[in-house]
Design an enzyme around this catalytic site. Structure first.
Site, PDB file in Angstrom:
ATOM      1  N   CYS A 186     -34.103   0.870  35.064  1.00  0.00           N
ATOM      2  CA  CYS A 186     -32.937   0.102  35.459  1.00  0.00           C
ATOM      3  C   CYS A 186     -33.256  -0.630  36.757  1.00  0.00           C
ATOM      4  CB  CYS A 186     -31.674   0.925  35.694  1.00  0.00           C
ATOM      5  SG  CYS A 186     -31.130   1.842  34.268  1.00  0.00           S
ATOM      6  N   ARG A 201     -38.134  -3.227  34.687  1.00  0.00           N
ATOM      7  CA  ARG A 201     -37.624  -1.872  34.901  1.00  0.00           C
ATOM      8  C   ARG A 201     -36.733  -1.385  33.764  1.00  0.00           C
ATOM      9  NH1 ARG A 201     -38.242  -0.128  39.970  1.00  0.00           N
ATOM     10  NH2 ARG A 201     -36.614   1.404  39.659  1.00  0.00           N
ATOM     11  N   TRP A 206     -32.061   0.424  31.285  1.00  0.00           N
ATOM     12  CA  TRP A 206     -32.902   1.198  30.360  1.00  0.00           C
ATOM     13  C   TRP A 206     -32.101   2.458  30.097  1.00  0.00           C
ATOM     14  CZ3 TRP A 206     -35.309   5.951  30.004  1.00  0.00           C
ATOM     15  CH2 TRP A 206     -36.365   6.058  29.090  1.00  0.00           C
ATOM     16  N   ASN A 225     -28.866   3.099  39.166  1.00  0.00           N
ATOM     17  CA  ASN A 225     -30.162   3.388  38.557  1.00  0.00           C
ATOM     18  C   ASN A 225     -30.429   4.862  38.809  1.00  0.00           C
ATOM     19  OD1 ASN A 225     -32.885   3.545  37.849  1.00  0.00           O
ATOM     20  ND2 ASN A 225     -33.581   2.685  39.788  1.00  0.00           N
ATOM     21  N   GLY A 226     -30.625   5.637  37.722  1.00  0.00           N
ATOM     22  CA  GLY A 226     -30.882   7.068  37.894  1.00  0.00           C
ATOM     23  C   GLY A 226     -30.100   7.878  36.879  1.00  0.00           C
ATOM     24  N   GLU A 246     -57.113   5.058  26.753  1.00  0.00           N
ATOM     25  CA  GLU A 246     -56.360   3.952  27.348  1.00  0.00           C
ATOM     26  C   GLU A 246     -56.273   2.766  26.378  1.00  0.00           C
ATOM     27  OE1 GLU A 246     -54.403   3.551  29.695  1.00  0.00           O
ATOM     28  OE2 GLU A 246     -54.409   1.422  30.174  1.00  0.00           O
ATOM     29  N   LYS A 260     -52.770   1.171  25.012  1.00  0.00           N
ATOM     30  CA  LYS A 260     -52.411  -0.251  25.156  1.00  0.00           C
ATOM     31  C   LYS A 260     -51.910  -0.798  23.826  1.00  0.00           C
ATOM     32  CE  LYS A 260     -52.069  -0.616  28.493  1.00  0.00           C
ATOM     33  NZ  LYS A 260     -52.137   0.369  29.446  1.00  0.00           N
ATOM     34  N   GLU A 278     -48.480   0.666  22.846  1.00  0.00           N
ATOM     35  CA  GLU A 278     -47.399   0.210  23.729  1.00  0.00           C
ATOM     36  C   GLU A 278     -46.873  -1.164  23.343  1.00  0.00           C
ATOM     37  OE1 GLU A 278     -47.926   1.806  28.248  1.00  0.00           O
ATOM     38  OE2 GLU A 278     -49.555   0.581  27.513  1.00  0.00           O
ATOM     39  N   HIS A 337     -64.022  16.477  13.568  1.00  0.00           N
ATOM     40  CA  HIS A 337     -63.131  17.641  13.480  1.00  0.00           C
ATOM     41  C   HIS A 337     -61.712  17.232  13.104  1.00  0.00           C
ATOM     42  CE1 HIS A 337     -66.292  20.183  14.998  1.00  0.00           C
ATOM     43  NE2 HIS A 337     -66.484  19.337  16.001  1.00  0.00           N
ATOM     44  N   LYS A 349     -41.354   0.015  33.038  1.00  0.00           N
ATOM     45  CA  LYS A 349     -42.517   0.029  33.927  1.00  0.00           C
ATOM     46  C   LYS A 349     -42.447   1.178  34.928  1.00  0.00           C
ATOM     47  CE  LYS A 349     -46.046  -2.365  35.738  1.00  0.00           C
ATOM     48  NZ  LYS A 349     -47.094  -1.929  34.837  1.00  0.00           N
TER      49      LYS A 349
HETATM   50  C1  G6P Z   1     -44.691   4.070  32.384  1.00  0.00           C
HETATM   51  C2  G6P Z   1     -45.396   2.742  32.268  1.00  0.00           C
HETATM   52  C3  G6P Z   1     -46.903   2.960  32.180  1.00  0.00           C
HETATM   53  C4  G6P Z   1     -47.380   3.763  33.375  1.00  0.00           C
HETATM   54  C5  G6P Z   1     -46.610   5.080  33.522  1.00  0.00           C
HETATM   55  C6  G6P Z   1     -46.894   5.749  34.859  1.00  0.00           C
HETATM   56  O1  G6P Z   1     -44.823   4.775  31.198  1.00  0.00           O
HETATM   57  O2  G6P Z   1     -44.933   2.035  31.142  1.00  0.00           O
HETATM   58  O3  G6P Z   1     -47.558   1.704  32.160  1.00  0.00           O
HETATM   59  O4  G6P Z   1     -48.741   4.035  33.231  1.00  0.00           O
HETATM   60  O5  G6P Z   1     -45.208   4.836  33.478  1.00  0.00           O
HETATM   61  O6  G6P Z   1     -46.420   4.929  35.880  1.00  0.00           O
HETATM   62  P1  G6P Z   1     -46.934   4.930  37.362  1.00  0.00           P
HETATM   63  O7  G6P Z   1     -46.145   3.871  38.053  1.00  0.00           O
HETATM   64  O8  G6P Z   1     -46.661   6.301  37.906  1.00  0.00           O
HETATM   65  O9  G6P Z   1     -48.395   4.638  37.344  1.00  0.00           O
END
Ligand code: G6P
Length: 615
Positions: A2, A27, A75, A101-102, A488, A492, A495, A511, A610
């Site tokens: 948020c 956010r 969010w 927000n929270g 990773e 990606k 996501e 395995h 994010k």
């Molecule tokens: C969310 C984001 C990711 C990020 C993760 C950790 O899931 O979408 O891209 O890696 O949070 O966030 P941070 O700000 O702690 O690296």
């Protein structure tokens, strides 16, 4: 999660707030809303959907004007995304309007009590409960709004960054923070409120970042009044001068922030090591490490905590620290660590990695580690963020704002910084020969140039993306330093394209995942020319004999994998330890192009945010 924005001054609040919400959309973006005081009433306009949907709704209401207002991009945590659950929320009397927000964890109990006292609720949100609690307190003792907010916040459990306005006193905004970020931009005869400074950067570069349990009463033509929420004590805040500039938060000719951020990596890595990596002098200089070098070198183990991509950077760092600084490393999901009873003592170092510096689980893990006596070192990107303030020492990655929800430059700059940290430690502990140490410094400095070369494979990667965009599953394989890169790469793709993908250590394939392989399965194999090369070639042969499609990430000049794979993308030669900084790039580009070809919203993928400030 948020984003909140507020404005109080002499300009058109609506346009400042809407523009600010767009910058904060990373956010959260399942609904958006705005409240404007127009001189006689507070008008609320809100909608499910993006800030652009809100803009359309505002445009339809021609009389939405004013120079005092608050806005929100959501969010969802409590209640599905719909118009009613969107913020701002109004109290029962209609006077108080809030954005939040929270999460208010004890909202159900408070709501029950308020219902017993005759309050009714339109939405399913915890926020509507909070604004009515504030109203109930205000009425119970004829309190000023600021006092009522303070009393009410002492009754809630959870996290919040809030802004409230009152129809009866339209000359102030009250803001407060616990666990969710809140910045106040201080201009001349105007104030800005936002979850981060990006909404107001073109108006002022003076900002106060509220700390936990702090609140402020903001009035025009008066100094804001800052108070501690717990005891009501007044305090003078620290006014920070912001370094951010407007270009950094715009797309700069790229179609998406994610692509811009992928291409920014050479510069971002240079910014991470600028002033710290002194190749000629054979030095790595980082004050957060230098000042604590004894503690760091005597530690018996390092525990790294983080979430998502930051956790993957931690895994790469595990290989690096163990290889060159010869210290045992454990990497933990912050969300698991915080709820276990981890064996951590004052002989341990905990490294917390976080791009945003606001991730709730990572923050809680830090608090637990500190309680156990560990020395906590923070690796954050966002300057002044909660994690950077909570840790005992730390270093910023200086990658610049990362706006695309899928993390790219944050990952490679975190690895760069952690590599420098490991090198500094290796020097102090004499675990690396002088010549090897120097070789690492020299090679690290060449990485930005080598990433530029890898970025030249963009067109080829796009072509490969076109061939496999309709696959329903992907497998990513890597070994050693590049095993976390496989994780990773898979993350990606998941996501932003919503294609199921799994990352695996290449040898573990037999395995389990090998059962999935058939002619429809694309498998991305990181097969660079290091110690495990022969073994990876065998793994590729195992895949080929089951008709899987191979996309190989290989070292320039490779012939063996080239002969077996369906496609190869070359990376320049480098030290094995530094290779994740190069092998990651084609995987970022591959997921980007697949998502674009599938028509997905690359910068704002569904359900993600994010900055995850809820657990
Ligand atoms: C969310 C984001 C990711 C990020 C993760 C950790 O899931 O979408 O891209 O890696 O949070 O966030 P941070 O700000 O702690 O690296």
């Amino acid at each position: 999660m948020c984003g909140i924005v507020g404005y109080f001054g002499y300009r058109d609040a609506k346009s400042i707030i809407v523009k600010g919400l767009k910058r904060l959309e990373y956010r959260g973006y399942d609904s958006a809303g705005i409240a404007l005081y127009d001189g006689s009433d507070i008008k609320i306009i809100k909608t499910k959907g993006k800030v652009s949907d809100l803009e359309d709704k505002i445009a339809a209401k021609k009389n939405a004007n004013g120079s005092l207002g608050i806005g929100h991009t959501r969010w969802a945590t409590h209640g599905v995304p719909n118009d009613i659950n969107s913020h701002p929320h109004r109290s029962n009397s209609g006077d108080l309007v809030i954005i939040h927000n929270g999460i208010i964890e004890n909202y159900a109990a408070i709501k029950k009590e308020l219902v017993n006292r005759g309050y009714s609720f339109q939405s399913d949100t915890d926020t509507e409960v909070l604004v009515n609690l504030i109203e109930a307190v205000q009425k119970s003792g004829n309190y000023k709004l600021g006092e009522a907010v303070q009393i009410a916040l002492n009754q809630v459990v959870g996290a919040y960054a809030i802004a409230i306005i009152d129809l009866k006193k339209p000359n102030e905004i009250i803001v407060a923070r616990l666990g969710s970020p809140l910045a106040i931009g201080i201009g001349k005869d105007e104030y800005f409120i936002a979850s981060d400074a990006s909404p107001f950067i073109e108006y002022t570069n003076n900002a106060v970042y509220l700390e936990d349990e702090e609140m402020a009463v903001i009035r025009l033509h008066k100094e804001p009044e800052f108070r501690n929420i717990k005891n009501g004590d007044l305090f003078d805040p620290y006014v920070q001068e912001l370094q951010l500039n407007i270009e950094e938060i715009e797309k700069g000719g790229f179609n998406h922030f994610m692509l811009k951020e992928i291409f920014e990596q050479p510069k971002a890595i240079q910014d991470t090591y600028r002033g710290r990596l002194k190749v000629n002098k054979g030095l790595v200089k980082m004050s957060g490490i230098d000042d604590n070098i004894e503690k760091l070198s005597n530690a018996q183990k390092i525990t790294i905590v983080g979430c998502g991509t930051s956790w993957h950077a931690g895994l790469v760092a595990e290989y690096i620290f163990e290889e060159i600084a010869r210290i045992p490393v454990e990497v933990e999901y912050a969300s698991e660590f915080r709820y276990r009873n981890p064996i951590i003592s004052d002989k341990d170092i905990v490294i917390a990695i976080s791009q945003s510096g606001e991730t709730a689980d990572t923050l809680a893990a830090i608090k637990l580690a500190k309680k156990n006596g560990a020395f906590v070192f923070g690796v954050c990107n966002v300057v002044g963020s909660s994690i950077s303030r909570e840790t005992d020492a730390g270093a910023y990655t200086h990658a610049g704002p990362e706006i695309g929800v899928a993390s790219t430059k944050a990952f490679t700059t975190q690895i760069t910084l952690l590599t420098m940290m490991a090198l500094r430690l290796a020097k102090a502990k004499r675990t690396l020969s002088a010549s090897d140490y120097k070789r690492h410094l020299i090679e690290l400095e060449t990485i930005p140039g080598k990433i530029k070369t890898v970025l030249e494979s963009d067109a080829l990667t796009k072509k490969i993306a076109g061939i496999y965009k309709d696959a329903t599953n992907f497998l990513y394989l890597g070994r050693g330093f590049n095993f976390p890169v496989a994780l990773e790469g898979a993350l990606k793709l998941k996501e932003i394209s919503y294609i199921h993908a799994e990352g695996y250590p290449a040898a573990e394939m037999k395995h389990g995942p090998i059962a999935l392989i058939d002619e429809n399965m694309p498998i991305v194999v990181i097969a660079t020319k290091y110690g495990h090369y022969k073994k990876i070639v065998s793994n590729i042969q195992e895949i080929k004999s089951r008709k899987g499609k191979i996309i190989g990430i290989v070292t320039k000049g490779d012939t063996q994998v080239k002969a077996l794979a369906d496609h190869v993308i070359e990376i320049p030669e480098t030290l094995e330890l530094l290779s994740p900084l190069l092998t990651t790039i084609p995987l970022q580009l591959l997921s980007y192009h697949i998502a674009v070809l599938l028509g997905k919203n690359v910068d704002q993928p569904r359900n993600l945010a994010k900055s995850v400030t809820v657990e």
